[in-house]
Design an enzyme around this catalytic site. Structure first.
Site, mmCIF file in Angstrom:
data_model
loop_
_atom_site.group_PDB
_atom_site.id
_atom_site.type_symbol
_atom_site.label_atom_id
_atom_site.label_comp_id
_atom_site.label_asym_id
_atom_site.label_seq_id
_atom_site.Cartn_x
_atom_site.Cartn_y
_atom_site.Cartn_z
ATOM 1 N N LYS A 133 0.897 -0.999 -0.033
ATOM 2 C CA LYS A 133 0.065 0.160 0.120
ATOM 3 C C LYS A 133 0.874 1.014 0.134
ATOM 4 O O LYS A 133 1.909 1.243 0.447
ATOM 5 C CB LYS A 133 -0.865 -0.040 1.190
ATOM 6 C CG LYS A 133 -2.051 -0.855 1.189
ATOM 7 C CD LYS A 133 -2.756 -0.588 2.588
ATOM 8 C CE LYS A 133 -3.771 -1.808 2.730
ATOM 9 N NZ LYS A 133 -4.960 -1.461 1.603
ATOM 10 N N ARG B 244 -10.394 -11.567 1.988
ATOM 11 C CA ARG B 244 -11.280 -12.634 1.494
ATOM 12 C C ARG B 244 -10.546 -13.822 1.490
ATOM 13 O O ARG B 244 -11.193 -14.788 1.669
ATOM 14 C CB ARG B 244 -11.751 -12.180 -0.053
ATOM 15 C CG ARG B 244 -10.501 -12.025 -1.104
ATOM 16 C CD ARG B 244 -10.685 -11.441 -2.277
ATOM 17 N NE ARG B 244 -10.932 -10.014 -1.871
ATOM 18 C CZ ARG B 244 -11.151 -9.168 -3.087
ATOM 19 N NH1 ARG B 244 -11.389 -9.448 -4.266
ATOM 20 N NH2 ARG B 244 -11.119 -7.576 -2.743
HETATM 21 N N1 BES Z 1 -8.046 -3.758 4.386
HETATM 22 C C1 BES Z 1 -8.070 -3.227 2.995
HETATM 23 C C2 BES Z 1 -9.519 -2.474 2.912
HETATM 24 C C3 BES Z 1 -9.732 -1.169 3.448
HETATM 25 C C4 BES Z 1 -9.288 0.011 2.848
HETATM 26 C C5 BES Z 1 -10.083 -1.295 4.818
HETATM 27 C C6 BES Z 1 -9.427 1.209 3.441
HETATM 28 C C7 BES Z 1 -10.258 0.135 5.354
HETATM 29 C C8 BES Z 1 -10.085 1.368 4.579
HETATM 30 C C9 BES Z 1 -8.241 -4.469 2.153
HETATM 31 O O1 BES Z 1 -7.489 -5.523 2.482
HETATM 32 C C10 BES Z 1 -7.771 -4.003 0.705
HETATM 33 O O2 BES Z 1 -6.664 -3.706 0.729
HETATM 34 N N2 BES Z 1 -8.520 -4.244 -0.215
HETATM 35 C C11 BES Z 1 -8.012 -3.553 -1.527
HETATM 36 C C12 BES Z 1 -8.714 -4.648 -2.759
HETATM 37 C C13 BES Z 1 -8.281 -4.556 -3.908
HETATM 38 C C14 BES Z 1 -6.823 -4.935 -4.222
HETATM 39 C C15 BES Z 1 -9.073 -5.541 -4.909
HETATM 40 C C16 BES Z 1 -8.819 -2.218 -1.898
HETATM 41 O O3 BES Z 1 -9.880 -1.865 -1.368
HETATM 42 O O4 BES Z 1 -7.939 -1.448 -2.415
HETATM 43 MN MN MN Z 2 -5.617 -5.383 1.891
#
Ligand code: BES
Ligand code: MN
Ligand code: ZN
Length: 499
Positions: free
Chosen positions: A276, A350
């Site tokens: 990230k 997931r």
């Molecule tokens: N934990 C994150 C989602 C999230 C984002 C929670 C912001 C709270 C605040 C999750 O694991 C994630 O990183 N999801 C990705 C999925 C994508 C790679 C398909 C996302 O939402 O960007």
């Molecule tokens: Mn994630």
């Protein structure tokens, strides 16, 4: 804050909190206090825009004819619109309005209000509940905060003509509050302190309330074939864990099929190799929010001795980049036997839930399973911070969740599922891939989960937008909200308890 209930008398020192209905109509005790203070409340109302509308508040300092330091008047709105939440929010306003006043004691005068269904006992209990929820503060790591900057209120006395009944009504509410506090504490803890093993240890504390708690380590999960969950944790120095909690409160004993709750517990989500960006990454300490809710919910249910059999399962991992971390392109085999091509290591929640959900339906054959997860950023784009996303293969369960959400003011909004979305996660190399395309990110994530619940009635709550709040709300101070504890407690109370 210490909370107590006592008989209705006019307090003679500190702060008195009283109520007005729309149209500046004072309740009985408020009118009596107005008289005692030679009309100070009435004059203050006229000198301001205070009309007794919901959420309006008015402060009267050092009123004449009384030794009171302050009177606070809180608007309740129109009697016909009032419900339990009106009193909960009023409790929140009372606490917040005087928390930093320098006074240490809050005295709140609760009367019967004509034209509402809420009895004084329920009003008093809900007011205490709301005030207690608003008084939450996570300050254990603040060592230099000046005393003057901290809240001064230490005690709340709720005064009514229904003391005994109010005390009785408050007992289950106080247990729900205990669950909420536990969840907020868990999501607030920093990720160097709270990681899978220490989170599991917190869950173990529920044993004291009669919850059976079992912790699975990596060796056991490997034997069970949980390749999806274990792949996420393999780049972390912290051992992944799964915690299985069982509360058997049904009067018929453990024969009754349980209901089940499953939580995503990523104690820190760096994204892994699909790292990230830096700014805001600290928020990913609360990526274990779903698991925090399941643990706090189990605490609430066991605390109030809910007459239901309930299973709580949480998958706990830390998602880190490392020499041993999972790579984009890896293919893992889940406990269900289905294989998954990892295209983005940041779509890890997931993967954790895939094994936690399969394990839960396979082992417990529950009446239904509800999972909670801070699963997608896309749900925040769609719903902001006002609703959680609801995804389900079952209309009845969805309707019950929607209704419970409205009742406790933790609202959910249902999204569609469809074969056309399901196709988007087919992989040319494995049974599925862990991301879809650019569109419908929250839905494709839910479609992924759906592949692991078989025919069991299931609902998924994407709580990414509601787990942490940047602004104070009446009964939820900014920070960890524990969204989901009150909602699911109410779902259980409405439909799954034997009476
Ligand atoms: N934990 C994150 C989602 C999230 C984002 C929670 C912001 C709270 C605040 C999750 O694991 C994630 O990183 N999801 C990705 C999925 C994508 C790679 C398909 C996302 O939402 O960007
Ligand atoms: Mn994630
Ligand atoms: Zn995540």
């Amino acid at each position: 804050m210490k909370i107590s209930f006592a008989n209705l008398t006019q307090p003679t020192s500190g702060a008195a909190v009283v109520f007005a209905l729309e149209g500046r109509k004072l309740t009985e005790s408020a009118a009596a206090l107005d008289k005692l203070t030679k009309g100070a409340i009435g004059r203050a109302m006229k000198a301001s825009r205070f009309k007794g509308k919901r959420a309006q508040t008015l402060h009267v300092l050092a009123p004449a004819g009384s030794k009171l330091a302050r009177i606070m008047v809180i608007g309740l709105g129109a009697a016909k619109d009032m419900n339990e939440n009106t009193w909960q929010r009023a409790g929140g306003y009372a606490y917040a309005g005087l928390a930093k006043s320098g006074l240490t004691a809050l005295n709140v005068l609760v009367d019967a209000v004509d034209g509402t269904k809420i009895k004084p006992a329920a009003a008093a209990a809900n007011l205490a509940f709301g005030a207690g929820l608003r008084a939450y503060r996570f300050d254990k790591y603040r060592t230099t905060e000046k005393k003057d900057a901290k809240p001064s209120i230490k005690t709340l006395r709720v005064l009514s003509r229904a003391t005994a009944a109010a005390k009785r009504a408050y007992v289950p509410l106080s247990k729900i509050a205990d669950g909420v506090v536990m969840t907020r504490d868990l999501v607030s803890e920093p990720p160097n302190v709270l990681y899978p093993a220490t989170l599991a240890k917190q869950a173990k504390q529920l044993t004291k309330l009669g919850v059976k708690v079992q912790v699975l380590g990596e060796a056991q999960m490997k034997r069970l074939g949980m390749g999806a969950l274990l792949g996420v944790g393999q780049g972390s120095r912290r051992e992944s864990q799964m915690v299985v909690m069982q509360w058997n409160g049904a009067p018929s004993g453990s024969k009754d099929k349980p209901i089940a709750f499953v939580g995503k517990g990523v104690t820190f989500d760096t994204g892994g190799i699909s790292l990230k960006p830096g700014p805001g990454m600290e928020d990913m300490k609360w990526d274990m929010g779903g698991s925090g809710v399941v643990i706090g919910l189990m605490k609430a249910l066991a605390g109030r001795k809910a007459k239901a059999n309930v299973v709580g399962v949480v998958g706990l991992v830390e998602n880190m980049p490392d020499g041993n971390a999972q790579r984009p392109g890896d293919i893992v085999t889940s406990m269900s036997g289905q294989t998954i091509e990892i295209l983005n290591t940041d779509a890890e929640g997931r993967l954790v839930l895939a094994d936690a959900l399969h394990y839960t339906v396979d082992k417990f054959d529950p009446k239904f399973v509800v999972d909670l997860a801070t699963l997608t950023g896309a749900i925040i784009i769609a719903l902001g911070n006002e609703h959680a996303g609801l995804f389900s293969n079952n209309d009845q369960l969805s309707e019950r969740l929607t209704k419970a959400g409205k009742e406790v003011d933790e609202k959910v909004w249902r999204f569609p599922l469809d074969d056309a979305y399901d196709k988007l996660i087919n992989s040319p190399a494995a049974d599925m891939q862990n991301i879809g395309g650019r569109g419908a990110g929250s839905i494709t994530a839910a479609q992924f989960l759906k592949r692991f619940v078989g025919k069991t009635p299931w609902a998924h709550l994407d709580i990414a937008g509601v787990t942490w709040s940047k602004k104070d709300a009446p009964t939820v101070p900014k920070g960890g909200t524990a969204f989901g504890v009150r909602l699911l407690d109410r779902l259980v109370a409405n439909h799954y308890e034997k009476r």
